[in-house]
Design a protein around this motif. Structure first.
Motif, mmCIF file in Angstrom:
data_model
loop_
_atom_site.group_PDB
_atom_site.id
_atom_site.type_symbol
_atom_site.label_atom_id
_atom_site.label_comp_id
_atom_site.label_asym_id
_atom_site.label_seq_id
_atom_site.Cartn_x
_atom_site.Cartn_y
_atom_site.Cartn_z
ATOM 1 N N VAL A 150 4.862 4.991 10.516
ATOM 2 C CA VAL A 150 4.707 5.529 9.279
ATOM 3 C C VAL A 150 5.156 6.934 9.018
ATOM 4 N N GLY A 151 5.165 7.615 10.135
ATOM 5 C CA GLY A 151 5.589 9.077 9.990
ATOM 6 C C GLY A 151 6.998 9.121 9.543
ATOM 7 N N THR A 152 7.897 8.161 9.942
ATOM 8 C CA THR A 152 9.327 8.268 9.508
ATOM 9 C C THR A 152 9.434 8.161 7.873
ATOM 10 N N HIS A 153 8.475 7.663 7.292
ATOM 11 C CA HIS A 153 8.550 7.608 5.773
ATOM 12 C C HIS A 153 8.438 8.861 5.296
ATOM 13 N N SER A 154 8.174 9.968 5.938
ATOM 14 C CA SER A 154 8.005 11.229 5.476
ATOM 15 C C SER A 154 9.369 12.174 5.607
ATOM 16 N N LEU A 155 10.211 11.472 6.452
ATOM 17 C CA LEU A 155 11.519 12.006 6.426
ATOM 18 C C LEU A 155 12.187 12.030 5.038
ATOM 19 N N LYS A 156 12.896 13.027 4.508
ATOM 20 C CA LYS A 156 13.513 12.722 3.326
ATOM 21 C C LYS A 156 14.897 13.176 3.526
ATOM 22 N N PRO A 157 15.933 13.015 2.746
ATOM 23 C CA PRO A 157 17.163 13.504 3.060
ATOM 24 C C PRO A 157 17.336 14.853 3.011
ATOM 25 N N PHE A 158 16.681 15.781 2.179
ATOM 26 C CA PHE A 158 16.981 16.810 1.904
ATOM 27 C C PHE A 158 15.893 17.718 2.244
ATOM 28 N N SER A 159 14.911 17.476 3.000
ATOM 29 C CA SER A 159 13.802 18.511 3.387
ATOM 30 C C SER A 159 13.532 18.410 4.966
ATOM 31 N N ARG B 27 6.333 -14.960 6.940
ATOM 32 C CA ARG B 27 7.415 -13.878 6.794
ATOM 33 C C ARG B 27 6.621 -12.770 5.777
ATOM 34 N N SER B 28 6.846 -11.484 6.249
ATOM 35 C CA SER B 28 6.317 -10.383 5.942
ATOM 36 C C SER B 28 7.281 -9.515 5.077
ATOM 37 N N ASN B 29 6.878 -8.739 4.020
ATOM 38 C CA ASN B 29 7.786 -7.950 3.404
ATOM 39 C C ASN B 29 6.843 -6.647 3.051
ATOM 40 N N ILE B 30 7.143 -5.412 3.911
ATOM 41 C CA ILE B 30 6.422 -4.611 3.863
ATOM 42 C C ILE B 30 6.887 -3.307 2.972
ATOM 43 N N ARG B 31 6.085 -2.790 2.265
ATOM 44 C CA ARG B 31 6.431 -1.560 1.509
ATOM 45 C C ARG B 31 5.494 -0.633 1.798
ATOM 46 N N MET B 32 5.858 0.502 2.155
ATOM 47 C CA MET B 32 4.908 1.924 2.377
ATOM 48 C C MET B 32 5.418 2.692 1.651
ATOM 49 N N LYS B 33 4.311 3.476 0.823
ATOM 50 C CA LYS B 33 4.326 4.638 0.089
ATOM 51 C C LYS B 33 3.685 5.616 0.655
ATOM 52 N N LEU B 34 4.139 6.739 0.671
ATOM 53 C CA LEU B 34 3.477 7.930 1.250
ATOM 54 C C LEU B 34 3.137 8.978 -0.155
ATOM 55 N N SER B 35 2.118 9.503 -0.216
ATOM 56 C CA SER B 35 1.888 10.286 -1.351
ATOM 57 C C SER B 35 2.730 11.783 -1.086
ATOM 58 N N SER B 36 3.070 12.501 -2.061
ATOM 59 C CA SER B 36 3.857 13.648 -1.628
ATOM 60 C C SER B 36 3.133 14.589 -0.930
ATOM 61 N N ASP B 37 1.730 14.445 -1.130
ATOM 62 C CA ASP B 37 1.158 15.688 -0.082
ATOM 63 C C ASP B 37 0.411 14.771 1.054
ATOM 64 N N TYR B 38 1.120 13.854 1.391
ATOM 65 C CA TYR B 38 0.591 13.060 2.633
ATOM 66 C C TYR B 38 -0.747 12.863 2.775
ATOM 67 N N SER B 39 -1.604 12.576 1.648
ATOM 68 C CA SER B 39 -2.967 12.425 1.637
ATOM 69 C C SER B 39 -3.242 10.936 1.536
#
Lengths: 364, 371
Positions: free
Chosen positions: A320-329, A249-261
């Protein structure tokens, strides 16, 4: 004289009679006259035509027949089948759409799927498959060997779809279309290989702009199952390290840096060792730790490679792209995202917690 | 043979009926196509905001419901506005109701036609659904209003079917982002107008006051009914966004029904047949209520308020509606621009009426009372 309270009944009877005569129902279905179809298989024909084929009739005690036609349009094919077969083909039971890989690589399967999707007779849960090789030959060959092969195929897909069994990527046409239209996701479709005697799962095809761009196989497909599709694998076999992990079983955490680099991908795996053919003595703690570390490194390498090839082809089936979505931007456009995605640094980190099935000797 | 007395009043319906009436009149054709107009996930705030505004509107209406004029029915309205003005209003009302019935029916029939009877002539469907509504309406206003209970229980459970869409695998909560609008276009304004128009159903309750109790506690039920609608709207809308994603959503003509098609059980496959059929109760209720209003409005401007209601009267108004629907279907609904135009007219009309009627009634009652 008809009693007053029978007027209503009279009205209904006469209405039914009128309706019967002028028949607002144009399509009449006698059960003996229809043949539901379970799948369409679409292949490239000559001169830009489609070659479509199906098997009729399913689930009836009658010798099956294989129908195939070369047509310009999908629906035209359905119609032409009717004209050469003594029953009327009905698509209400359509369950699978098999598309030849050549066609998928060329692109434009969206239109084929849309044809199926907009037809209210057909369920939106039609499974979508890419076929490598000649499916027609396989099914023709199976006709003599096993009855109801079409139906069994459907049962197989259904089995793996339900409860995310974690062996195959199973996709239906709605899911495909949703992914296709979402700017930050790319669709996936399972690929099967067909030859005269076999029809087996190969891996997962990634689509970009409605075109198949790559197929993951073997280990990378297993990793893909863990990363995105089911987050579960019944068996994760790593031949290179002579080990099979089970019930992973896998548990995934993705974290994008704020400038998407950069992207840090943390994968937590939990499972158990079900088989070991290697040299190490995994009954004691130290070699076991060492082995686990080796697995981690191996999986990290494989995953980075898989992600790198995705980046190279600018396809993002992991969403992965959907992780760039934020509630207020504001959300990124597809072009912006792909630009970031193509140049992104990726850190993969596996954290494996496995139980050996036998007792590990403790160092005293 | 018994004479037909459509508008007799023997007892008044209580607060619960009020609640259901408000809720059901807001759940008609528009709710099925709403997601296409809203598309972006942040429009859910539009639903909430306009729902609260609608709350205010209902409070204004409440002033009318509880006023002494309302109890007197037609006479009360005449007292407020004078006979001439009421006649003019009636003519307007006549046309507006005609349009509304036509568009609701056409919308529903189109859906039936699309999903269940694609090869059937649409006119039959129009005829059938109007006949059922005529049957319900011929039982009189009182029973038709009571029919709302059936309409509610046949319609409200449908929402439960959509709960699975909130859970994976198709749902991805990041589809709901961004939560606040980052850009605003003409389409968004139209979406808001659309929501407001969808909320406009309870306006027709104004004419049904004599059958409804008018004690002071009415406002509570109005508010709860409206709240229920807000919840229903936003649940359905969020479910569609999760199911389609914003980009795919505006390509679908009946998103909610298509979602119904996606539900599958091992025993029953075409759940959408059941959902659409049950939804019919709501339409029948809506159409029959409007049919009675239509007949009433006709009586007002023909100055026949004191005459008895007749079968011929009801039937002829039914025929007017039938003919108007068939004509609209023939000339306008079947073409894309025509359909768009009809929908736009209905959206604007609904929105304007919902804005004007409560305010006018509120101010007039207030003025008369202070005089």
């Amino acid at each position: 004289m008809i009693p007053y309270k029978h007027y209503g009944l009279l009205a209904i009877v006469s209405l039914m009679w009128i309706v019967g005569c002028s028949s607002p129902y144009v399509e009449n279905n006698m059960i003996e006259e229809i043949a539901p179809v379970v799948f369409w298989s679409i292949d490239k024909g000559t001169e830009g035509k489609f070659k479509i084929s199906t098997l009729v009739p399913p689930l009836i005690k009658e010798k099956k027949r294989f129908l195939s036609k070369e047509v310009d349009l999908l629906k035209q094919g359905g119609k032409e089948f009717n004209l050469i077969y003594y029953r009327e083909l009905k698509q209400g039971q359509l369950r699978m759409l098999l598309i030849n890989e050549e066609l998928a690589k060329e692109g434009g399967i969206e239109k084929l799927i849309n044809t199926i999707l907009v037809d209210p007779d057909i369920s939106m849960r039609v499974y979508l498959l890419i076929v490598r090789g000649d499916f027609d030959e396989y099914i023709k060959n199976q006709l003599t060997k096993q009855e109801n092969q079409d139906y069994f195929l459907y049962r197989m897909l259904k089995h793996y779809e339900e409860h995310n069994q974690g062996e195959m990527s199973i996709v239906n046409i709605h899911q495909f279309m949703k992914m296709l239209y979402s700017p930050l996701k790319d669709p996936i479709v399972p690929v099967f290989h067909a030859d005269k005697n076999n029809f087996n799962y190969v891996g997962t095809a990634f689509f970009r702009n409605d075109k198949e761009v790559m197929v993951t196989q073997d280990v990378s497909d297993e990793i893909f199952q863990l990363l995105d599709n089911d987050h579960f694998l019944k068996v994760l076999a790593i031949p290179k390290l002579s080990i099979s992990l089970g019930r992973v079983r896998s548990n995934i955490r993705m974290k994008l840096s704020s400038d998407y680099s950069s992207l840090s991908l943390h994968v937590g795996l939990k499972g158990r060792i079900e088989e070991y053919q290697g040299e190490k003595n995994i009954q004691s703690e130290e070699p076991l730790e060492h082995l686990i570390h080796e697995i981690e490194v191996y999986l990290e390498e494989q995953t980075s490679e898989l992600l790198k090839s995705m980046q190279r082809l600018k396809v993002d089936p992991l969403e992965v792209g959907t992780h760039s979505l934020k509630p207020f931007s504001k959300e990124l456009t597809e072009e912006q995202w792909l630009k970031y995605w193509g140049n992104m640094k990726i850190n993969v980190d596996f954290d494996i917690k496995i139980q050996p099935l036998i007792n590990v000797e403790r160092l005293s | 043979m018994k004479t037909l007395s459509l508008f007799n009043q023997t007892f008044t319906l209580g607060g619960i009926h009020f609640l259901l009436l408000v809720n059901r009149t807001q759940m008609h054709y528009f709710i099925l196509i709403m997601p296409v107009y809203l598309v972006h996930s942040y429009m859910v705030w539009g639903i909430v905001a306009l729902g609260l505004l609608s709350q205010l509107n209902l409070m204004m209406l409440c002033k009318w419901f509880t006023s002494s004029y309302a109890k007197r029915g037609y006479q009360g309205i005449v007292q407020l506005f004078g006979k001439r003005t009421v006649q003019v209003f009636a003519i307007f009302g006549f046309l507006i109701i005609l349009l509304k019935i036509s568009i609701i029916t056409l919308g529903y029939v189109e859906m039936l036609h699309n999903f269940i009877y694609p090869s059937m002539n649409k006119k039959w469907l129009i005829f059938f659904i109007l006949s059922i509504s005529l049957f319900v309406a011929s039982h009189g206003m009182e029973k038709t209003l009571r029919f709302v209970v059936i309409a509610f229980f046949c319609g409200a459970w449908i929402l439960i079917m959509f709960i699975p869409f909130f859970f994976p695998p198709i749902a991805n909560y990041r589809d709901l982002y961004p939560l606040i609008p980052t850009e605003w276009s003409g389409q968004s304004w139209q979406g808001l107008l659309f929501i407001w128009s969808a909320f406009s159903g309870p306006v027709y309750l104004v004419f049904m006051v004599p059958w409804l109790s008018s004690n002071q506690k009415i406002s509570k039920y109005l508010v709860i009914g409206n709240m229920l609608t807000i919840i229903e709207y936003s649940l359905l809308f969020i479910a569609t966004v999760l199911f389609y994603g914003s980009n795919f959503l505006n390509k679908i003509n009946f998103p909610v029904v298509y979602m119904g098609r996606y539900i599958q059980t091992s025993g029953l496959e075409r759940i959408d047949y059941i959902l659409i059929s049950f939804h019919m109760f709501n339409y029948v209720f809506d159409i029959s209520i409007l049919l009675l209003c239509f007949y009433g409005a006709g009586r007002v401007f023909m100055k026949k308020m004191n005459a008895r209601t007749t079968r011929i009267g009801l039937l002829s108004s039914w025929f007017v509606i039938l003919i108007s629907i068939i004509i609209m279907d023939q000339w306008l609904w079947q073409t894309v621009p025509g359909q768009k135009m009809l929908l736009n007219i209905q959206i604007w009309l609904g929105a304007i009426i919902y804005l004007l009627v409560p305010t006018i009634l509120f101010t007039v009652v207030k003025r008369k009372e202070s005089m």
